[in-house]
Design a protein around this motif. Structure first.
Motif, short mmCIF file in Angstrom:
data_model
loop_
_atom_site.label_atom_id
_atom_site.label_comp_id
_atom_site.label_asym_id
_atom_site.label_seq_id
_atom_site.Cartn_x
_atom_site.Cartn_y
_atom_site.Cartn_z
N GLN A 187 0.82 -1.21 0.00
CA GLN A 187 0.00 0.00 0.00
C GLN A 187 0.85 1.26 0.00
O GLN A 187 0.33 2.36 0.17
CB GLN A 187 -0.93 0.00 1.20
N ASP A 188 2.16 1.12 -0.23
CA ASP A 188 3.06 2.28 -0.18
C ASP A 188 2.60 3.41 -1.09
O ASP A 188 2.57 4.58 -0.67
CB ASP A 188 4.48 1.88 -0.56
N LYS A 189 2.24 3.11 -2.34
CA LYS A 189 1.84 4.17 -3.27
C LYS A 189 0.58 4.87 -2.80
O LYS A 189 0.49 6.10 -2.84
CB LYS A 189 1.63 3.60 -4.67
N GLN A 190 -0.39 4.10 -2.31
CA GLN A 190 -1.63 4.69 -1.81
C GLN A 190 -1.36 5.59 -0.60
O GLN A 190 -1.90 6.70 -0.51
CB GLN A 190 -2.62 3.59 -1.43
N TRP A 211 1.46 7.08 0.15
CA TRP A 211 2.20 8.26 -0.34
C TRP A 211 1.23 9.28 -0.93
O TRP A 211 1.31 10.47 -0.61
CB TRP A 211 3.24 7.82 -1.38
N GLU A 212 0.32 8.83 -1.77
CA GLU A 212 -0.64 9.74 -2.39
C GLU A 212 -1.52 10.42 -1.33
O GLU A 212 -1.70 11.64 -1.36
CB GLU A 212 -1.52 8.99 -3.40
N GLU A 213 -2.05 9.63 -0.41
CA GLU A 213 -2.96 10.18 0.61
C GLU A 213 -2.25 11.15 1.55
O GLU A 213 -2.77 12.22 1.85
CB GLU A 213 -3.60 9.06 1.41
N HIS A 260 0.36 13.96 -1.07
CA HIS A 260 -0.31 14.76 -2.09
C HIS A 260 -1.70 15.23 -1.68
O HIS A 260 -2.13 16.31 -2.09
CB HIS A 260 -0.38 13.97 -3.40
N HIS A 261 -2.42 14.44 -0.88
CA HIS A 261 -3.78 14.81 -0.50
C HIS A 261 -3.87 15.31 0.94
O HIS A 261 -4.97 15.58 1.43
CB HIS A 261 -4.74 13.64 -0.72
N ASN A 262 -2.74 15.42 1.63
CA ASN A 262 -2.67 16.00 2.97
C ASN A 262 -3.67 15.36 3.94
O ASN A 262 -4.46 16.05 4.59
CB ASN A 262 -2.84 17.51 2.92
N CYS A 286 6.37 8.79 4.55
CA CYS A 286 5.49 9.71 3.82
C CYS A 286 5.13 10.95 4.65
O CYS A 286 5.20 12.08 4.17
CB CYS A 286 4.23 8.99 3.37
#
Length: 135
Positions: free
Chosen positions: A10-13, A15-17, A20-22, A45
């Protein structure tokens, strides 16, 4: 910032949350003197998000060895430049709490309004922002 993310995790998820989505509703900019305690640092992250927002220093604690190794890989330059202190360990009420008996730990007690951390790590007394779960 470049982050190393493991496939089939789930690393990418995360990272995004987080970045990038704070997901933690971090301020756009921390005051210059802000020191952050990242409890359960995963692969870094949240630490990256805090540094990108101007945190002076992050003390990061991660109990899982695989995650800790990824964290140090992702933040090696920050560790070398004394922007990050990375600790392989956990925070718990005792060494036996939560199956953490085989790794270093920092004793934590919860008062009425604050988290008290019983340790002598550099920077710990300066922490102004704390992220953690179940403490």
């Amino acid at each position: 910032m470049r982050m190393f993310l493991r496939p089939e995790t789930q690393d990418k998820q995360v990272w995004e949350e987080v970045f990038h989505h704070n997901a933690y509703d971090l301020p756009d900019q921390f005051p210059d003197s802000t020191v952050v305690l990242d409890v359960g640092a995963h692969i870094g992250c949240f630490t990256a998000a805090c540094l990108a927002r101007g945190a002076k220093h992050v003390v990061a604690i991660e109990p899982d060895l695989d995650n800790f190794e990824m964290f140090t890989r992702n933040h090696l330059q920050h560790i070398d430049n004394d922007l990050v202190t990375a600790l392989h360990g956990g925070i718990a009420a005792s060494k036996e709490y939560g199956g953490l008996s085989k790794i270093p730990y920092v004793k934590a007690e919860r008062g009425n309004t604050a988290l008290g951390v019983d340790c002598d790590m550099d920077h710990i007394g300066e922490c102004e922002y704390v992220k953690g779960y179940g403490i």
